[in-house]
Enzyme design. Structure first.
Site, mmCIF file in Angstrom:
data_model
loop_
_atom_site.group_PDB
_atom_site.id
_atom_site.type_symbol
_atom_site.label_atom_id
_atom_site.label_comp_id
_atom_site.label_asym_id
_atom_site.label_seq_id
_atom_site.Cartn_x
_atom_site.Cartn_y
_atom_site.Cartn_z
ATOM 1 N N LYS A 8 0.284 4.210 -0.124
ATOM 2 C CA LYS A 8 -0.362 5.441 0.334
ATOM 3 C C LYS A 8 -0.120 6.631 -0.721
ATOM 4 O O LYS A 8 -0.004 6.483 -1.925
ATOM 5 C CB LYS A 8 0.124 5.745 1.814
ATOM 6 C CG LYS A 8 -0.058 4.363 2.350
ATOM 7 C CD LYS A 8 0.256 4.478 4.164
ATOM 8 C CE LYS A 8 0.003 3.233 4.693
ATOM 9 N NZ LYS A 8 0.116 3.226 6.166
ATOM 10 N N GLU A 52 -6.810 4.696 7.876
ATOM 11 C CA GLU A 52 -6.325 6.298 7.720
ATOM 12 C C GLU A 52 -7.626 6.841 6.979
ATOM 13 O O GLU A 52 -7.874 8.054 7.193
ATOM 14 C CB GLU A 52 -5.104 6.456 6.739
ATOM 15 C CG GLU A 52 -4.103 6.036 7.469
ATOM 16 C CD GLU A 52 -2.710 5.533 6.827
ATOM 17 O OE1 GLU A 52 -2.729 5.669 5.711
ATOM 18 O OE2 GLU A 52 -2.023 4.965 7.531
ATOM 19 N N HIS A 69 -9.373 1.547 4.952
ATOM 20 C CA HIS A 69 -8.132 1.551 5.563
ATOM 21 C C HIS A 69 -8.460 2.597 6.913
ATOM 22 O O HIS A 69 -9.183 3.497 6.596
ATOM 23 C CB HIS A 69 -7.189 2.118 4.640
ATOM 24 C CG HIS A 69 -5.674 2.251 5.239
ATOM 25 N ND1 HIS A 69 -5.376 2.740 6.053
ATOM 26 C CD2 HIS A 69 -4.826 1.236 5.064
ATOM 27 C CE1 HIS A 69 -4.043 2.567 6.565
ATOM 28 N NE2 HIS A 69 -3.892 1.639 5.738
ATOM 29 N N GLU A 96 -5.114 -4.934 10.642
ATOM 30 C CA GLU A 96 -4.151 -3.956 10.944
ATOM 31 C C GLU A 96 -4.453 -3.206 12.274
ATOM 32 O O GLU A 96 -5.316 -2.203 12.006
ATOM 33 C CB GLU A 96 -4.047 -2.845 9.723
ATOM 34 C CG GLU A 96 -3.945 -3.438 8.301
ATOM 35 C CD GLU A 96 -3.435 -2.318 7.349
ATOM 36 O OE1 GLU A 96 -2.332 -2.414 6.827
ATOM 37 O OE2 GLU A 96 -3.871 -1.146 7.092
ATOM 38 N N GLY A 125 2.960 2.202 10.845
ATOM 39 C CA GLY A 125 3.889 3.259 10.638
ATOM 40 C C GLY A 125 4.523 3.709 11.854
ATOM 41 O O GLY A 125 5.356 4.477 11.868
ATOM 42 N N ASN A 155 0.868 -1.268 0.027
ATOM 43 C CA ASN A 155 0.048 -0.040 -0.107
ATOM 44 C C ASN A 155 1.048 1.261 -0.201
ATOM 45 O O ASN A 155 1.571 1.581 1.153
ATOM 46 C CB ASN A 155 -0.808 -0.153 1.191
ATOM 47 C CG ASN A 155 -1.859 1.341 1.422
ATOM 48 O OD1 ASN A 155 -1.805 2.047 0.528
ATOM 49 N ND2 ASN A 155 -2.135 1.609 2.424
ATOM 50 N N SER A 172 3.610 -2.083 10.399
ATOM 51 C CA SER A 172 5.126 -2.418 10.299
ATOM 52 C C SER A 172 5.816 -3.812 10.060
ATOM 53 O O SER A 172 6.611 -4.039 10.690
ATOM 54 C CB SER A 172 5.517 -1.901 11.970
ATOM 55 O OG SER A 172 5.193 -0.632 12.165
HETATM 56 P P1 13P Z 1 3.102 0.522 7.586
HETATM 57 O O1 13P Z 1 3.517 -0.898 6.972
HETATM 58 O O2 13P Z 1 3.852 1.648 7.224
HETATM 59 O O3 13P Z 1 3.181 0.118 9.026
HETATM 60 O O4 13P Z 1 1.638 0.679 7.057
HETATM 61 C C1 13P Z 1 0.657 -0.452 7.090
HETATM 62 C C2 13P Z 1 -0.434 -0.053 6.496
HETATM 63 O O5 13P Z 1 -1.179 0.716 6.825
HETATM 64 C C3 13P Z 1 -0.792 -0.771 5.188
HETATM 65 O O6 13P Z 1 -1.970 -0.444 5.048
#
Ligand code: 13P
Length: 250
Positions: free
Chosen positions: A11, A96, A94, A166, A172, A9, A212
């Site tokens: 982002k 976010e 997601h 997740e 992150g 992803n 992560s």
């Molecule tokens: P990270 O791998 O950067 O922690 O992000 C995970 C994520 O949100 C994937 O959709």
């Protein structure tokens, strides 16, 4: 046996030129894997990524979509639009988007249904906040999110949905759920699906872990009984690192 699915992803990262370069670098590194490889890229990269990934085993997905087909929704992109350029996957719900863009369980469910209407495969994200975890609500939250996201789907559609567990506190942050912990949460999600849709369907659903994930922990995580691969953020932005995650079993 369920297959392993490793999805990046990106982002809000990567310009079209970078996307092309990335896919050209990744292609030889993952060409021999039996795992499924997906890159979920920004809308502006989709067309370039699809062209560059043609004749490779890399599949391309979007990171969001609207549930309506068309109309006065300024700034939105529909499932029909994604399908028209041959996008195969779409991330829905997601954390976010839930956190910053008012995505709710209800809109997630509408989007999942719309994804199937346009023959896109949804990757549906669920996960608890740190506060919810500390209050002992993890299982309640993630099983409820799963139930509501899948509401009204047929068994066949549920089997074709990828769920990404997740935990929000692991995204992150460099903090990963322990592999046992992640496996247990994923088992709870699978149990919930079994209660509603039956054992056979539950045993077929791909449930990924995200938060992560990196080359250093992917082998242990994806080696667990119920973790069917991962949704990878930061570590999917470098082709070599991402290829190591895809090739975790080599
Ligand atoms: P990270 O791998 O950067 O922690 O992000 C995970 C994520 O949100 C994937 O959709």
């Amino acid at each position: 046996m369920r297959r392993k699915v490793i999805a990046g992803n990106w982002k809000m990262n990567m310009l079209p030129g970078e996307a092309i370069e990335f896919i050209n670098e990744l292609t030889p590194l993952v060409k021999d894997t039996e795992n499924e490889v997906i890159l979920c890229v920004p809308y502006t990269d989709l067309f370039y990524a699809l062209l560059t990934a043609q004749n490779t085993n890399i599949k391309i997905g979007a990171q969001n979509m609207h549930f309506e087909e068309s109309g006065a929704y300024t700034g939105e992109v529909s499932g029909k639009m994604l399908k028209s350029i041959n996008v195969e996957y779409v991330i829905i719900g997601h954390s976010e988007r839930r956190q910053y863009f008012a995505e709710t369980d209800e809109t997630v469910n509408k989007k999942v249904k719309a994804a199937f209407k346009y023959e896109l495969k949804p990757i549906v994200c669920v996960g608890e906040t740190l506060e919810e975890r500390e209050a002992g609500k993890t299982v309640d939250i993630i099983t409820k999110q799963t139930e509501l996201a899948l509401e009204g789907l047929t068994n066949e559609q549920v089997e074709n949905t990828i769920i990404a567990y997740e935990p929000i506190w692991a995204i992150g942050t460099g903090k990963t759920a322990t592999s046992e912990d992640a496996n247990n949460s994923i088992k709870e999600i699978r149990n919930k699906i079994e209660k509603i849709y039956g054992q056979e369907t539950a045993s077929r659903v791909i449930i990924q872990y995200g938060g992560s994930v990196k080359s250093g922990n992917s082998k242990e995580l994806f080696g667990m009984s119920d973790i069917d691969g991962g949704l990878v953020g930061g570590a999917s932005l470098k082709a070599e690192e991402f290829s190591k995650i895809v090739n975790f079993d080599k």
